[in-house]
Design a protein around this motif. Structure first.
Motif, PDB file in Angstrom:
ATOM      1  N   ARG A 112      74.001 -16.150  -9.578  1.00 34.63           N
ATOM      2  CA  ARG A 112      74.183 -16.886  -8.653  1.00 34.63           C
ATOM      3  C   ARG A 112      74.134 -15.518  -7.170  1.00 34.63           C
ATOM      4  N   LEU A 113      75.341 -14.943  -7.449  1.00 35.05           N
ATOM      5  CA  LEU A 113      75.765 -14.381  -6.431  1.00 35.05           C
ATOM      6  C   LEU A 113      74.798 -12.822  -6.444  1.00 35.05           C
ATOM      7  N   LEU A 114      74.166 -12.502  -7.491  1.00 36.26           N
ATOM      8  CA  LEU A 114      74.255 -11.138  -7.879  1.00 36.26           C
ATOM      9  C   LEU A 114      72.614 -11.274  -7.767  1.00 36.26           C
ATOM     10  N   GLN A 136      78.618 -18.479 -15.530  1.00 39.88           N
ATOM     11  CA  GLN A 136      77.861 -18.908 -13.962  1.00 39.88           C
ATOM     12  C   GLN A 136      77.578 -18.129 -12.795  1.00 39.88           C
ATOM     13  N   MET A 137      79.028 -17.187 -12.642  1.00 43.79           N
ATOM     14  CA  MET A 137      78.207 -17.654 -10.764  1.00 43.79           C
ATOM     15  C   MET A 137      77.707 -16.243 -10.524  1.00 43.79           C
ATOM     16  N   LEU A 138      77.595 -14.764 -11.994  1.00 45.91           N
ATOM     17  CA  LEU A 138      77.184 -13.569 -11.260  1.00 45.91           C
ATOM     18  C   LEU A 138      76.015 -13.871 -11.178  1.00 45.91           C
ATOM     19  N   ILE A 175      69.824 -16.959  -3.984  1.00 39.55           N
ATOM     20  CA  ILE A 175      68.716 -18.374  -4.571  1.00 39.55           C
ATOM     21  C   ILE A 175      69.998 -19.329  -4.124  1.00 39.55           C
ATOM     22  N   ILE A 176      71.252 -19.239  -3.689  1.00 33.06           N
ATOM     23  CA  ILE A 176      71.958 -19.824  -3.106  1.00 33.06           C
ATOM     24  C   ILE A 176      71.795 -20.999  -2.010  1.00 33.06           C
ATOM     25  N   THR A 177      71.699 -19.696  -0.712  1.00 28.92           N
ATOM     26  CA  THR A 177      71.469 -20.558   0.426  1.00 28.92           C
ATOM     27  C   THR A 177      70.004 -19.142   0.698  1.00 28.92           C
ATOM     28  N   GLY A 197      77.720 -31.147 -10.066  1.00 25.71           N
ATOM     29  CA  GLY A 197      77.785 -29.310 -10.598  1.00 25.71           C
ATOM     30  C   GLY A 197      79.095 -28.906 -10.112  1.00 25.71           C
ATOM     31  N   ARG A 198      79.609 -29.406  -8.359  1.00 25.87           N
ATOM     32  CA  ARG A 198      81.192 -28.763  -9.016  1.00 25.87           C
ATOM     33  C   ARG A 198      81.880 -29.494 -10.403  1.00 25.87           C
ATOM     34  N   MET A 199      81.844 -30.663 -10.123  1.00 28.18           N
ATOM     35  CA  MET A 199      82.445 -31.226 -11.249  1.00 28.18           C
ATOM     36  C   MET A 199      82.949 -30.953 -12.511  1.00 28.18           C
ATOM     37  N   ALA A 213      89.142 -24.957  -4.032  1.00 28.80           N
ATOM     38  CA  ALA A 213      87.823 -24.797  -3.461  1.00 28.80           C
ATOM     39  C   ALA A 213      87.164 -25.862  -3.623  1.00 28.80           C
ATOM     40  N   GLN A 214      87.165 -26.192  -5.434  1.00 28.58           N
ATOM     41  CA  GLN A 214      84.944 -26.690  -5.156  1.00 28.58           C
ATOM     42  C   GLN A 214      85.498 -27.920  -5.033  1.00 28.58           C
ATOM     43  N   MET A 215      87.148 -28.789  -4.979  1.00 27.56           N
ATOM     44  CA  MET A 215      86.938 -30.227  -4.226  1.00 27.56           C
ATOM     45  C   MET A 215      86.636 -29.991  -3.102  1.00 27.56           C
ATOM     46  N   GLY A 255      70.857  -9.743  -3.250  1.00 31.47           N
ATOM     47  CA  GLY A 255      70.762 -11.128  -3.706  1.00 31.47           C
ATOM     48  C   GLY A 255      72.330 -12.159  -2.634  1.00 31.47           C
ATOM     49  N   HIS A 256      73.053 -13.136  -3.050  1.00 36.98           N
ATOM     50  CA  HIS A 256      74.224 -14.116  -2.286  1.00 36.98           C
ATOM     51  C   HIS A 256      74.973 -13.232  -1.501  1.00 36.98           C
ATOM     52  N   LEU A 257      74.943 -12.526  -2.543  1.00 36.70           N
ATOM     53  CA  LEU A 257      76.416 -11.670  -2.178  1.00 36.70           C
ATOM     54  C   LEU A 257      76.392  -9.904  -1.102  1.00 36.70           C
ATOM     55  N   GLY A 282      82.356 -15.337   8.463  1.00 33.88           N
ATOM     56  CA  GLY A 282      82.356 -16.088   7.006  1.00 33.88           C
ATOM     57  C   GLY A 282      81.609 -16.080   5.807  1.00 33.88           C
ATOM     58  N   PHE A 283      82.386 -15.270   4.546  1.00 33.72           N
ATOM     59  CA  PHE A 283      80.759 -15.251   3.816  1.00 33.72           C
ATOM     60  C   PHE A 283      81.243 -16.938   3.033  1.00 33.72           C
ATOM     61  N   SER A 284      79.277 -17.367   2.914  1.00 31.66           N
ATOM     62  CA  SER A 284      79.293 -18.955   1.640  1.00 31.66           C
ATOM     63  C   SER A 284      80.248 -19.442   2.362  1.00 31.66           C
ATOM     64  N   MET A 285      81.367 -19.882   1.061  1.00 29.36           N
ATOM     65  CA  MET A 285      82.443 -21.168   1.386  1.00 29.36           C
ATOM     66  C   MET A 285      82.948 -20.085   2.754  1.00 29.36           C
ATOM     67  N   GLY A 286      83.493 -18.781   3.024  1.00 32.70           N
ATOM     68  CA  GLY A 286      83.622 -18.683   4.453  1.00 32.70           C
ATOM     69  C   GLY A 286      83.470 -19.388   5.540  1.00 32.70           C
ATOM     70  N   GLY A 287      81.928 -19.141   5.108  1.00 27.05           N
ATOM     71  CA  GLY A 287      80.660 -19.276   6.217  1.00 27.05           C
ATOM     72  C   GLY A 287      81.500 -20.985   6.366  1.00 27.05           C
ATOM     73  N   TYR A 288      81.655 -21.712   5.455  1.00 22.98           N
ATOM     74  CA  TYR A 288      81.851 -23.495   6.265  1.00 22.98           C
ATOM     75  C   TYR A 288      83.423 -23.209   6.272  1.00 22.98           C
ATOM     76  N   VAL A 289      84.347 -22.744   6.208  1.00 23.75           N
ATOM     77  CA  VAL A 289      85.434 -22.472   7.289  1.00 23.75           C
ATOM     78  C   VAL A 289      85.188 -22.576   8.463  1.00 23.75           C
ATOM     79  N   HIS A 327      86.692 -14.884   3.371  1.00 24.18           N
ATOM     80  CA  HIS A 327      85.533 -14.103   1.553  1.00 24.18           C
ATOM     81  C   HIS A 327      85.341 -16.080   1.375  1.00 24.18           C
ATOM     82  N   GLY A 328      84.295 -15.674   0.926  1.00 23.29           N
ATOM     83  CA  GLY A 328      83.774 -16.566  -0.328  1.00 23.29           C
ATOM     84  C   GLY A 328      84.390 -17.346  -1.256  1.00 23.29           C
ATOM     85  N   PHE A 329      83.583 -18.822  -2.210  1.00 19.11           N
ATOM     86  CA  PHE A 329      84.169 -18.730  -3.780  1.00 19.11           C
ATOM     87  C   PHE A 329      83.290 -17.647  -4.624  1.00 19.11           C
ATOM     88  N   PRO A 330      84.297 -17.303  -6.028  1.00 19.83           N
ATOM     89  CA  PRO A 330      85.329 -17.459  -6.337  1.00 19.83           C
ATOM     90  C   PRO A 330      86.007 -16.203  -6.029  1.00 19.83           C
TER      91      PRO A 330
HETATM   92  C1  MLT Z   1      79.830 -19.486  -2.439  1.00 24.40           C
HETATM   93  O1  MLT Z   1      79.353 -17.910  -2.585  1.00 24.40           O
HETATM   94  O2  MLT Z   1      81.367 -19.159  -1.057  1.00 24.40           O
HETATM   95  C2  MLT Z   1      79.884 -20.524  -2.701  1.00 24.40           C
HETATM   96  O3  MLT Z   1      78.672 -20.298  -3.950  1.00 24.40           O
HETATM   97  C3  MLT Z   1      79.181 -21.401  -1.325  1.00 24.40           C
HETATM   98  C4  MLT Z   1      79.756 -22.929  -2.441  1.00 24.40           C
HETATM   99  O4  MLT Z   1      79.578 -23.234  -3.741  1.00 24.40           O
HETATM  100  O5  MLT Z   1      79.127 -23.158  -2.088  1.00 24.40           O
END
Ligand code: MLT
Length: 264
Positions: A141-143, A137-139, A200-202, A118-120, A170-172, A226-228, A79-86, A12-15
């Motif tokens: 951006r996600l949808l 903040q997130m809604l 709009i995020i990726t 932005g994360r801080m 996770a943000q850190m 959107g993103h999700l 993986g989705f978003s942060m899950g994709g980083y992993v 999964h992704g964040f958060p």
């Molecule tokens: C996510 O959807 O997992 C986050 O937006 C990714 C991020 O914070 O870099």
């Protein structure tokens, strides 16, 4: 192509937590696949990691341990978003245990200084104003703006029940992650890359720029999402994953309906 039915692991992704995959789990299990959706440390009911294991690379080790314990190897890992980083970090270190990858609304680059800032800021508002500030903040951006009220409500509920400490960790971890771009050309397994047309995020233009660096990759754009995308356009995402598995990973006799195991 594999000669046996692969297991599917989705990160999964964040958060969010594993519930973001509920539609993919139902769809793929109905087709007979074993599907696993491990929570990252600090999400769902999972405890967070100790501070020295708070990194995308440590999360990748963690998911790799899970896969070794629970899955038939090699497996399909998504993986989705942060899950994709992993997943990208995992593919870099444990490539032999994956037979294919699904990367959804994500990217391989490290954070820019502005993104880190932005994360801080979001950590500070989480500490001072609580989770509701993050939901607000997130809604958007996600949808996409056309997402239904009931979907907004479902996503809001998933975010609202996460532990602030897990979110901060996770943000850190995301802020400190290393750039995986130079490793993309080493990925030799088939790779499905999926992105929402209104992400709009990726955004699609960003995703296509890195996707073409993976030799055996295929790009699928999900219209009006959107993103999700796994939650906003589950049917289109599910079909893209099923088509990808049949065309690129396992085309033998398909698992039979009702034969799926209760993987979690
Ligand atoms: C996510 O959807 O997992 C986050 O937006 C990714 C991020 O914070 O870099």
């Amino acid at each position: 192509m594999l000669n046996s039915i692969p297991d599917v692991v989705l990160v999964h992704g964040f958060p969010l937590d594993e519930e973001m995959w509920v539609d993919q789990v139902a769809f793929l299990r109905a087709l007979g696949y074993r599907v696993f959706t491990p929570n990252l440390p600090g999400f769902g009911q999972r405890a967070g990691n100790p501070p020295h294991r708070c990194s995308i690379s440590a999360f990748a080790e963690d998911i790799h341990h899970y896969i070794i314990r629970n899955c038939k190897l090699p497996c399909i890992i998504g993986g989705f978003s942060m899950g994709g980083y992993v997943v990208l970090a995992l593919l870099h270190r444990f490539a032999k245990d994956a037979c294919a990858a699904v990367l959804i609304d994500t990217h391989p680059a490290a954070d820019s200084p502005e993104a880190r800032q932005g994360r801080m800021k979001s950590i500070t508002s989480l500490q001072t104003d609580g989770i509701q500030s993050l939901v607000a903040q997130m809604l958007p951006r996600l949808l996409s703006p056309t997402a239904s009220l009931s979907l907004r409500h479902r996503v809001e509920q998933i975010i609202a029940r996460q532990q602030p400490a897990g979110m901060i960790q996770a943000q850190m971890a995301a802020a400190m992650r290393v750039d995986q771009t130079e490793h993309l050309s080493n990925i030799v397994i088939p790779c499905l890359v999926v992105g929402g047309s209104q992400d709009i995020i990726t955004p699609p233009e960003l995703m296509k720029k890195w996707q073409c660096k993976i030799t055996r990759s295929q790009w699928v754009e999900i219209p009006n999402a959107g993103h999700l995308t796994p939650m906003e356009a589950p049917d289109t995402v599910n079909q893209a994953i099923a088509d990808f598995i049949i065309k690129k990973v396992y085309s033998g006799s398909q698992p039979s309906i009702g034969n799926s195991q209760n993987a979690t």
